[in-house]
Design a protein around this motif. Structure first.
Motif, PDB file in Angstrom:
ATOM      1  N   GLU A   1     -54.258 -20.987  11.028  1.00 32.44           N
ATOM      2  CA  GLU A   1     -53.272 -21.753  11.794  1.00 32.44           C
ATOM      3  C   GLU A   1     -52.408 -22.597  10.863  1.00 32.44           C
ATOM      4  N   GLN A   2     -53.027 -23.182   9.847  1.00 26.61           N
ATOM      5  CA  GLN A   2     -52.269 -23.988   8.889  1.00 26.61           C
ATOM      6  C   GLN A   2     -51.253 -23.136   8.148  1.00 26.61           C
ATOM      7  N   LEU A   3     -51.567 -21.874   7.969  1.00 23.26           N
ATOM      8  CA  LEU A   3     -50.626 -20.942   7.343  1.00 23.26           C
ATOM      9  C   LEU A   3     -49.306 -20.904   8.111  1.00 23.26           C
ATOM     10  N   ALA A   4     -49.380 -20.818   9.443  1.00 22.14           N
ATOM     11  CA  ALA A   4     -48.163 -20.797  10.262  1.00 22.14           C
ATOM     12  C   ALA A   4     -47.432 -22.136  10.191  1.00 22.14           C
ATOM     13  N   PHE A   5     -48.191 -23.247  10.233  1.00 22.52           N
ATOM     14  CA  PHE A   5     -47.568 -24.567  10.142  1.00 22.52           C
ATOM     15  C   PHE A   5     -46.862 -24.742   8.799  1.00 22.52           C
ATOM     16  N   SER A   6     -47.509 -24.310   7.721  1.00 21.75           N
ATOM     17  CA  SER A   6     -46.906 -24.441   6.392  1.00 21.75           C
ATOM     18  C   SER A   6     -45.652 -23.578   6.270  1.00 21.75           C
ATOM     19  N   ALA A   7     -45.689 -22.386   6.855  1.00 25.28           N
ATOM     20  CA  ALA A   7     -44.525 -21.496   6.796  1.00 25.28           C
ATOM     21  C   ALA A   7     -43.330 -22.102   7.532  1.00 25.28           C
ATOM     22  N   ARG A   8     -43.599 -22.790   8.646  1.00 22.62           N
ATOM     23  CA  ARG A   8     -42.495 -23.401   9.404  1.00 22.62           C
ATOM     24  C   ARG A   8     -41.846 -24.551   8.650  1.00 22.62           C
ATOM     25  N   GLU A   9     -42.583 -25.148   7.715  1.00 20.53           N
ATOM     26  CA  GLU A   9     -42.045 -26.267   6.940  1.00 20.53           C
ATOM     27  C   GLU A   9     -41.474 -25.818   5.594  1.00 20.53           C
ATOM     28  N   ASP A  10     -41.766 -24.589   5.188  1.00 20.24           N
ATOM     29  CA  ASP A  10     -41.376 -24.132   3.851  1.00 20.24           C
ATOM     30  C   ASP A  10     -39.880 -23.853   3.788  1.00 20.24           C
ATOM     31  N   LYS A  11     -39.225 -24.343   2.741  1.00 23.39           N
ATOM     32  CA  LYS A  11     -37.772 -24.183   2.615  1.00 23.39           C
ATOM     33  C   LYS A  11     -37.364 -22.748   2.315  1.00 23.39           C
ATOM     34  N   ARG A  12     -38.322 -21.916   1.888  1.00 26.87           N
ATOM     35  CA  ARG A  12     -38.002 -20.512   1.602  1.00 26.87           C
ATOM     36  C   ARG A  12     -37.996 -19.647   2.853  1.00 26.87           C
ATOM     37  N   VAL A  13     -38.453 -20.201   3.978  1.00 28.10           N
ATOM     38  CA  VAL A  13     -38.506 -19.468   5.246  1.00 28.10           C
ATOM     39  C   VAL A  13     -37.359 -19.928   6.129  1.00 28.10           C
ATOM     40  N   ASP A  14     -36.664 -18.977   6.746  1.00 26.55           N
ATOM     41  CA  ASP A  14     -35.485 -19.264   7.570  1.00 26.55           C
ATOM     42  C   ASP A  14     -35.879 -20.071   8.808  1.00 26.55           C
ATOM     43  N   LYS A  15     -35.394 -21.304   8.892  1.00 33.04           N
ATOM     44  CA  LYS A  15     -35.722 -22.172  10.025  1.00 33.04           C
ATOM     45  C   LYS A  15     -35.068 -21.686  11.310  1.00 33.04           C
ATOM     46  N   ARG A  16     -33.919 -21.027  11.185  1.00 28.16           N
ATOM     47  CA  ARG A  16     -33.207 -20.569  12.386  1.00 28.16           C
ATOM     48  C   ARG A  16     -33.937 -19.422  13.070  1.00 28.16           C
ATOM     49  N   SER A  17     -34.692 -18.659  12.289  1.00 29.66           N
ATOM     50  CA  SER A  17     -35.469 -17.563  12.865  1.00 29.66           C
ATOM     51  C   SER A  17     -36.809 -18.052  13.395  1.00 29.66           C
ATOM     52  N   GLY A  18     -37.402 -19.033  12.690  1.00 29.15           N
ATOM     53  CA  GLY A  18     -38.694 -19.564  13.109  1.00 29.15           C
ATOM     54  C   GLY A  18     -39.849 -18.692  12.645  1.00 29.15           C
ATOM     55  N   VAL A  19     -41.038 -19.207  12.819  1.00 26.29           N
ATOM     56  CA  VAL A  19     -42.268 -18.463  12.513  1.00 26.29           C
ATOM     57  C   VAL A  19     -43.048 -18.344  13.812  1.00 26.29           C
ATOM     58  N   SER A  20     -43.075 -17.156  14.345  1.00 29.91           N
ATOM     59  CA  SER A  20     -43.647 -16.912  15.664  1.00 29.91           C
ATOM     60  C   SER A  20     -45.134 -17.259  15.712  1.00 29.91           C
ATOM     61  N   GLN A  21     -45.582 -17.701  16.881  1.00 31.17           N
ATOM     62  CA  GLN A  21     -47.013 -17.931  17.092  1.00 31.17           C
ATOM     63  C   GLN A  21     -47.786 -16.619  17.036  1.00 31.17           C
ATOM     64  N   ARG A  22     -47.073 -15.508  17.078  1.00 30.98           N
ATOM     65  CA  ARG A  22     -47.743 -14.206  16.932  1.00 30.98           C
ATOM     66  C   ARG A  22     -48.274 -14.015  15.514  1.00 30.98           C
ATOM     67  N   LEU A  23     -47.753 -14.778  14.544  1.00 32.16           N
ATOM     68  CA  LEU A  23     -48.230 -14.627  13.165  1.00 32.16           C
ATOM     69  C   LEU A  23     -49.709 -14.990  13.053  1.00 32.16           C
ATOM     70  N   PRO A  24     -50.139 -16.195  13.426  1.00 34.88           N
ATOM     71  CA  PRO A  24     -51.583 -16.489  13.316  1.00 34.88           C
ATOM     72  C   PRO A  24     -52.442 -15.600  14.211  1.00 34.88           C
ATOM     73  N   ILE A  25     -51.886 -15.162  15.345  1.00 38.34           N
ATOM     74  CA  ILE A  25     -52.650 -14.261  16.225  1.00 38.34           C
ATOM     75  C   ILE A  25     -52.925 -12.939  15.511  1.00 38.34           C
ATOM     76  N   SER A  26     -51.871 -12.371  14.932  1.00 32.01           N
ATOM     77  CA  SER A  26     -52.026 -11.093  14.216  1.00 32.01           C
ATOM     78  C   SER A  26     -52.901 -11.247  12.982  1.00 32.01           C
ATOM     79  N   VAL A  27     -52.734 -12.359  12.276  1.00 36.28           N
ATOM     80  CA  VAL A  27     -53.531 -12.582  11.067  1.00 36.28           C
ATOM     81  C   VAL A  27     -55.016 -12.698  11.420  1.00 36.28           C
TER      82      VAL A  27
END
Length: 490
Positions: free
Chosen positions: A291-317
């Motif tokens: 879960e922290q992986l998804a939270f960290s990705a949403r805060e990371d400047k290398r990840v597009d904030k306009r696209s977001g990081v779906s909650q499906r990411l931790p589910i699939s992981v």
């Protein structure tokens, strides 16, 4: 009333007091919602983290009889939420049997039904519509036509019935009329072409449309709900102004605000309760890392904030991590499968495809960014569990020349023996809630998490060839170099 006692003719309906009142769909939703609020019922079961933010706004929109739109990035439960509105509808409602748009028997709006009632009167046959059948959903795409949404003239129907092609009786209705007396949902509204949006707001406001130049009056009874990405919705030209003006409430959704909410959603949605020869045990710290992986990705400047990081990411992981642990246990002939940090790295295919990277991230590559995010997540979870804990004995073992390479294919018993050589390591696993009689797979996973946490904090090192080793200390520059550097910044 049970289904066997429901009236099957218009006359029987008129003699039943229960169905005498004509209610619009919005009134029906409002009244049923009021009953649920008075009974303190859970309105949207399975929707986590919206209790104080989104849910009250949706309730206000329904009580206000508004058509509304949910604005949010991908993976924010927008579609799941609007599908739950069905629970606010009556269990069943009557309609004239055979009607394509489910006309109310007491107030039909289409010409065929009006003629049928005029001809048969109280003998007009009725059918009953379940609440699940009163929800229609459409994913908006640029190729959607007005015929798909509203309808078209059907020449075959005209030839078969002998009607003039300009007659209303020759109309083949689209999705919107067929959703009459129910809920019509459109996902990704900005992707609809402009002329389709015009048709929508015309239905919403005036109730009339033109099909092939023939004006049809359709005072449809509907609740219209939409979803959209905030960037697309606010971009100029994506949404026509008259349509925006006719949407009563604009409600913003969001990702889980806390790690606990995220873990609850992931546990609820992920397929981990599966039949397997090996018993699956997922440690809490592994769930936290995922879960922290998804939270960290949403805060990371290398990840597009306009696209977001779906909650499906931790589910699939979580599903992928569980499967990798299951595979390892089956190959080793073990009865217990316990996910390890190693399995999170093995789940890279379920991470990289869900990250939209900025330019800086693209230069590094998706795999590199994902690995760094895993390391960051492990470090944060490790700090939460071991903050203030003295790990010097473990670190010292590596500084004295010790090294350890963990083979994924090794049995857990052999792995525990190797880990036990590191002084003080197995004792530290008690901080993760391990008892004295835990299976080897559980103990091995906990010990590896501690080593990975030390690696994340750069107290030890790790590479693919050697495994865990002492952290390489940086050589201090000579005194003259230090003085020169100091002068440069004075």
């Amino acid at each position: 009333m049970n289904s066997s006692s429901l009236p099957n003719t218009l006359g029987g309906l008129r003699s039943s007091p229960k169905f005498q009142t004509l209610r619009s769909v919005k009134d029906e939703l409002r009244e049923n919602l009021i009953c649920k609020l008075e009974r303190r019922e859970t309105l949207f079961p399975g929707i986590v983290g919206f209790e104080d933010t989104v849910s009250p706004q949706v309730v206000n929109a329904v009580l206000s009889r508004h058509n509304f739109i949910l604005l949010g990035l991908r993976g924010q439960a927008k579609t799941k939420l609007i599908r739950m509105l069905v629970t606010l509808l009556d269990e069943y409602v009557p309609y004239i049997a055979g009607c394509e748009i489910h006309d109310h028997p007491l107030a039909p709006i289409c010409k065929p039904c009006r003629e049928l009632v005029r001809e048969k009167g109280d003998a007009t046959p009725l059918a009953w519509l379940l609440r699940e059948d009163r929800y229609v959903e459409k994913l908006a795409t640029p190729d959607v036509t007005i015929a798909d949404m509203i309808g078209d003239i059907d020449p075959i129907k005209a030839a078969r019935t002998g009607e003039n092609i300009s007659s209303e009786l020759t109309v083949h209705y689209g999705l919107l009329p067929r959703a009459n007396r129910g809920i019509f949902a459109i996902n990704e509204l900005p992707d609809l072409a402009g002329k389709i949006q015009v048709g929508l707001f015309n239905i919403m406001q005036e109730g009339d449309v033109q099909i092939k130049g023939y004006p049809v009056r359709l005072p449809l009874d509907l609740l219209l709900v939409f979803t959209a990405n905030p960037e697309d919705y606010t971009a100029r030209g994506k949404i026509i102004t008259p349509l925006k003006d006719r949407i009563g409430s604009e409600i913003r959704t969001h990702y889980p605000a806390t790690l606990d909410h995220g873990m609850e959603i992931t546990e609820q949605e992920a397929w981990t309760e599966r039949r397997s020869p090996a018993e699956l045990r997922i440690p809490d710290y592994i769930r936290e890392v995922i879960e922290q992986l998804a939270f960290s990705a949403r805060e990371d400047k290398r990840v597009d904030k306009r696209s977001g990081v779906s909650q499906r990411l931790p589910i699939s992981v979580l599903e992928n991590v569980t499967s990798n642990a299951e595979r390892r246990a089956l190959m080793a002939g073990e009865s217990v499968a316990v996910p390890r940090v190693l399995d999170v790295y093995a789940a890279l295919p379920s991470i990289t495809g869900k990250l939209e990277l900025e330019y800086e991230g693209e230069l590094k590559g998706g795999d590199v960014v994902a690995r760094e995010l895993i390391r960051l997540a492990v470090g944060k979870v490790f700090t939460a569990h071991f903050d203030g804990e003295n790990m010097s004995t473990v670190v010292q073992w590596f500084e004295l020349g010790g090294s350890l390479k963990l083979d994924e294919t090794e049995p857990s018993s052999k792995m525990v023996k190797e880990l036990a050589h590191i002084q003080g390591l197995m004792e530290k696993t008690k901080r993760l809630g391990l008892g004295a009689s835990e299976p080897d797979a559980v103990r091995a996973a906990a010990a590896e998490f501690i080593l990975e946490g030390l690696y994340a904090h750069r107290r030890i090192s790790r590479n693919e060839e050697v495994g865990y080793t002492a952290e390489q200390r940086r050589r201090e520059p000579p005194d003259e170099t230090k003085a020169k550097i100091k002068r440069q910044y004075q």
